[in-house]
Design a protein around this motif. Structure first.
Motif, mmCIF file in Angstrom:
data_model
loop_
_atom_site.group_PDB
_atom_site.id
_atom_site.type_symbol
_atom_site.label_atom_id
_atom_site.label_comp_id
_atom_site.label_asym_id
_atom_site.label_seq_id
_atom_site.Cartn_x
_atom_site.Cartn_y
_atom_site.Cartn_z
ATOM 1 N N LYS A 191 -42.666 76.811 -65.507
ATOM 2 C CA LYS A 191 -42.786 77.512 -66.787
ATOM 3 C C LYS A 191 -43.874 76.896 -67.663
ATOM 4 N N GLY A 192 -45.011 76.620 -67.047
ATOM 5 C CA GLY A 192 -46.151 76.150 -67.808
ATOM 6 C C GLY A 192 -46.326 74.651 -67.874
ATOM 7 N N ARG A 193 -45.379 73.886 -67.354
ATOM 8 C CA ARG A 193 -45.554 72.435 -67.324
ATOM 9 C C ARG A 193 -45.573 71.972 -65.869
ATOM 10 N N VAL A 194 -46.150 70.791 -65.640
ATOM 11 C CA VAL A 194 -46.301 70.272 -64.287
ATOM 12 C C VAL A 194 -45.140 69.337 -63.951
ATOM 13 N N VAL A 195 -44.556 69.560 -62.792
ATOM 14 C CA VAL A 195 -43.436 68.749 -62.301
ATOM 15 C C VAL A 195 -43.878 67.994 -61.059
ATOM 16 N N GLY A 196 -43.632 66.695 -61.021
ATOM 17 C CA GLY A 196 -43.952 65.886 -59.862
ATOM 18 C C GLY A 196 -42.803 65.856 -58.868
ATOM 19 N N LEU A 197 -43.015 65.190 -57.751
ATOM 20 C CA LEU A 197 -41.993 65.159 -56.703
ATOM 21 C C LEU A 197 -40.731 64.441 -57.166
ATOM 22 N N GLY A 198 -40.888 63.408 -57.987
ATOM 23 C CA GLY A 198 -39.713 62.703 -58.480
ATOM 24 C C GLY A 198 -38.796 63.621 -59.273
ATOM 25 N N GLU A 199 -39.364 64.356 -60.236
ATOM 26 C CA GLU A 199 -38.551 65.272 -61.032
ATOM 27 C C GLU A 199 -37.997 66.398 -60.177
ATOM 28 N N LEU A 200 -38.785 66.864 -59.213
ATOM 29 C CA LEU A 200 -38.284 67.901 -58.308
ATOM 30 C C LEU A 200 -37.051 67.414 -57.554
ATOM 31 N N ALA A 201 -37.050 66.144 -57.150
ATOM 32 C CA ALA A 201 -35.887 65.593 -56.441
ATOM 33 C C ALA A 201 -34.634 65.636 -57.310
ATOM 34 N N TYR A 202 -34.779 65.304 -58.613
ATOM 35 C CA TYR A 202 -33.630 65.382 -59.524
ATOM 36 C C TYR A 202 -33.105 66.820 -59.604
ATOM 37 N N LEU A 203 -34.008 67.798 -59.663
ATOM 38 C CA LEU A 203 -33.593 69.200 -59.759
ATOM 39 C C LEU A 203 -32.891 69.652 -58.481
ATOM 40 N N LEU A 204 -33.420 69.256 -57.340
ATOM 41 C CA LEU A 204 -32.786 69.621 -56.073
ATOM 42 C C LEU A 204 -31.418 68.966 -55.927
ATOM 43 N N ALA A 205 -31.265 67.775 -56.465
ATOM 44 C CA ALA A 205 -29.984 67.059 -56.358
ATOM 45 C C ALA A 205 -28.857 67.787 -57.081
ATOM 46 N N GLU A 206 -29.199 68.710 -57.972
ATOM 47 C CA GLU A 206 -28.177 69.455 -58.714
ATOM 48 C C GLU A 206 -27.626 70.637 -57.926
ATOM 49 N N ILE A 207 -28.212 70.950 -56.761
ATOM 50 C CA ILE A 207 -27.753 72.096 -55.971
ATOM 51 C C ILE A 207 -26.442 71.741 -55.273
ATOM 52 N N PRO A 208 -25.359 72.437 -55.591
ATOM 53 C CA PRO A 208 -24.080 72.145 -54.936
ATOM 54 C C PRO A 208 -24.171 72.371 -53.423
ATOM 55 N N GLY A 209 -23.667 71.427 -52.665
ATOM 56 C CA GLY A 209 -23.664 71.566 -51.217
ATOM 57 C C GLY A 209 -24.820 70.882 -50.520
ATOM 58 N N LEU A 210 -25.889 70.560 -51.253
ATOM 59 C CA LEU A 210 -26.995 69.813 -50.662
ATOM 60 C C LEU A 210 -26.634 68.333 -50.703
ATOM 61 N N GLU A 211 -26.551 67.727 -49.528
ATOM 62 C CA GLU A 211 -26.046 66.362 -49.456
ATOM 63 C C GLU A 211 -27.111 65.328 -49.133
ATOM 64 N N ARG A 212 -28.218 65.754 -48.550
ATOM 65 C CA ARG A 212 -29.264 64.802 -48.199
ATOM 66 C C ARG A 212 -30.635 65.400 -48.467
ATOM 67 N N LEU A 213 -31.555 64.530 -48.904
ATOM 68 C CA LEU A 213 -32.916 64.958 -49.198
ATOM 69 C C LEU A 213 -33.889 63.913 -48.664
ATOM 70 N N LEU A 229 -30.918 58.413 -57.240
ATOM 71 C CA LEU A 229 -30.326 59.533 -56.503
ATOM 72 C C LEU A 229 -29.812 59.096 -55.139
ATOM 73 N N ASP A 230 -28.490 59.140 -54.970
ATOM 74 C CA ASP A 230 -27.914 58.835 -53.659
ATOM 75 C C ASP A 230 -28.322 59.876 -52.617
ATOM 76 N N ILE A 231 -28.600 61.092 -53.085
ATOM 77 C CA ILE A 231 -28.966 62.172 -52.172
ATOM 78 C C ILE A 231 -30.311 61.906 -51.498
ATOM 79 N N LEU A 232 -31.180 61.117 -52.145
ATOM 80 C CA LEU A 232 -32.498 60.810 -51.608
ATOM 81 C C LEU A 232 -32.354 59.657 -50.620
ATOM 82 N N MET A 233 -32.612 59.936 -49.351
ATOM 83 C CA MET A 233 -32.323 58.975 -48.300
ATOM 84 C C MET A 233 -33.222 57.736 -48.383
ATOM 85 N N PRO A 234 -32.669 56.562 -48.022
ATOM 86 C CA PRO A 234 -33.408 55.300 -48.141
ATOM 87 C C PRO A 234 -34.317 55.046 -46.940
ATOM 88 N N TYR A 235 -35.100 56.042 -46.589
ATOM 89 C CA TYR A 235 -36.007 55.937 -45.439
ATOM 90 C C TYR A 235 -37.289 56.655 -45.809
#
Length: 467
Positions: free
Chosen positions: A235-257, A278-284
């Motif tokens: 919506k007119g602002r730039v989002v980096g991968l870090g912020e995108l990860a936070y947004l994806l982590a809010e999706i119910p049922g998504l357990e790993r990223l 984010l625990d959802i973001l894997m440590p690899y």
């Protein structure tokens, strides 16, 4: 009991052979989705296909020659099909097509379509044009070539992945969020075959991710040639991968990223913080360095030093102490001295990789590295590669052994090779095998690691302790 709908009389068979990276796997899936509304269903038998697509990769040595060899075999299959009253259309897609489109059409008249990675959304139209030439004498037919870099966003025009197809793809899925690269490493063809860096809008990524999760996917790997350079519009602002990860982590049922492949220069504070939070973001993390020598890194145009790379690793491990690293290494780059190679071994020892990919340097036509002098003798490259792989393999073995005795959360994905066995993946992308019922498939379970094999871990389901 619901009756199965019989196949439509006009159903046609599609065979896609995919070479190379995970992004090509994703692209092949999207081409399948694009052709499904036009009556195409996939087949595992190339000889029975009405349409064969070769989705090519230009990274490996002699990539184009492998494609021409495959086209020779396809010509024989096409001749056999025609002798029996059928036909077979043939298309070459991907990075080799992008780089050598006219040459493919000239050397292999059997090809009906040649198109690059930015033209997949045009595939139905190209196919219709190719089918319109069926009645022509072979000497009059012309391959349809589309290797432009269009202004339009191909993802806007590709159809959404069909739920029934996504279900068949399993619990894990790839999702391309970024394409192209602006880094211009001197050994790499990606900027010339995939174009400049382009990021998909946030809304588009989130919508596709939700669709995957609705279809049963539990783990998503975000893809990009330079994925951590993601800069999507929201919506007119730039989002980096870090912020995108936070947004994806809010999706119910998504357990790993997960995400791949990254560049050290783009590991910013926001992305490192996401690994911390984010625990959802894997440590690899796959974070290629290519060489440990500053002079070779400069010749490669990597735009970072060995010390800067190690500083990034330190920041990441401070934020996420359990982080494991994988990397890429090129040995025998033009001008690489014995000391340069020793510097590479030193950085491997300093990092301690869980796994790594390593290659002997080979020239890629059209890249700056192809014109460099002081090429390294093949036998020297071979000896250096052996020594490097010996060191990395020892580190991988040590990492696997360090997991023995630990309890890891394992996403159980499939039945095992043996009766009564199931298999899945650890947070570190290791294959894990254990005894258990297929009822375990589809969820993450605590698994005690009790041993290792050559390329995997052996586990035992950790039973819950009664209160």
């Amino acid at each position: 009991m619901t009756e199965m709908t019989p196949p439509r009389p006009n159903t046609k068979k599609l065979f896609i052979k995919t070479y190379g990276c995970q992004m090509n796997v994703y692209d092949s899936d999207r081409m399948t989705d694009a052709l499904a509304p036009h009556g195409y269903v996939t087949t595992l038998d190339m000889a029975q296909a009405d349409l064969v697509l070769l989705n090519t990769c230009h990274i490996r040595e002699k990539a184009s020659e492998k494609v021409f060899s495959e086209l020779g075999r396809l010509k024989e299959l096409q001749t056999e099909r025609r002798a029996l009253g059928g036909d077979m259309l043939i298309g070459v897609a991907g990075c080799v097509a992008q780089a050598e489109g006219e040459e493919i059409a000239r050397r292999a008249p059997v090809v009906d379509m040649v198109f690059g990675p930015q033209a997949y959304h045009k595939l139905p139209d190209m196919l219709a044009r190719a089918e319109g030439q069926r009645h022509l004498h072979p000497a009059l037919k012309k391959a349809i070539i589309d290797t432009d870099f269009p202004e339009e966003d191909k993802f806007e025009h590709l159809p959404a992945a069909r739920k029934e197809v996504t279900i068949k793809r399993g619990l894990t899925a790839f999702l391309t969020v970024q394409e192209g690269c602006d880094k211009f490493c001197s050994f790499c063809v990606v900027p010339y075959t995939r174009g400049a860096e382009v990021s998909r809008p946030v809304s588009q990524v989130l919508a596709e991710a939700r669709g995957l999760v609705d279809a049963g996917v539990r783990e998503i790997t975000l893809l990009g040639q330079n994925v951590n350079a993601y800069h999507g519009d929201d919506k007119g602002r730039v989002v980096g991968l870090g912020e995108l990860a936070y947004l994806l982590a809010e999706i119910p049922g998504l357990e790993r990223l997960r995400y791949t492949t990254s560049h050290p220069r783009d590991m910013d504070d926001a992305l490192i913080a996401a690994h911390r939070d984010l625990d959802i973001l894997m440590p690899y993390l796959h974070l290629p360095v290519q060489s440990g020598s500053d002079s070779i890194l400069k010749a490669m145009n990597r735009r970072h030093t060995a010390a800067e790379y190690l500083a990034v690793i330190e920041r990441i491990k401070t934020a996420r102490p359990d982080m494991a690293l994988s990397g890429d290494f090129i040995v025998g780059f033009p001008g690489e001295t014995d000391q340069d190679f020793e510097d590479t071994l030193s950085i491997i020892r300093a990092v301690g990789y869980a796994s790594a990919y390593s290659f002997k340097y080979s020239t890629r036509p059209g890249t700056p590295g192809a014109g460099l002098g002081d090429q390294i003798a093949e036998e020297v490259k071979t000896e250096r590669l052996y020594r490097l792989q010996e060191l990395v393999n020892a580190q991988t073995t040590a990492f696997h052994l360090s997991c023995v005795g630990k309890t890891l959360p394992v996403l159980i994905e499939r039945p095992g090779r043996m009766p009564g066995q199931v298999g899945g993946r650890s947070p570190y992308l290791q294959a894990v095998h254990l005894e258990g019922s297929t009822d375990l498939i589809g969820a993450i379970h605590p698994v005690e690691i009790i041993g290792t094999s050559t390329n995997s871990l052996v586990g035992r389901l950790k039973q819950a302790v009664a209160a």
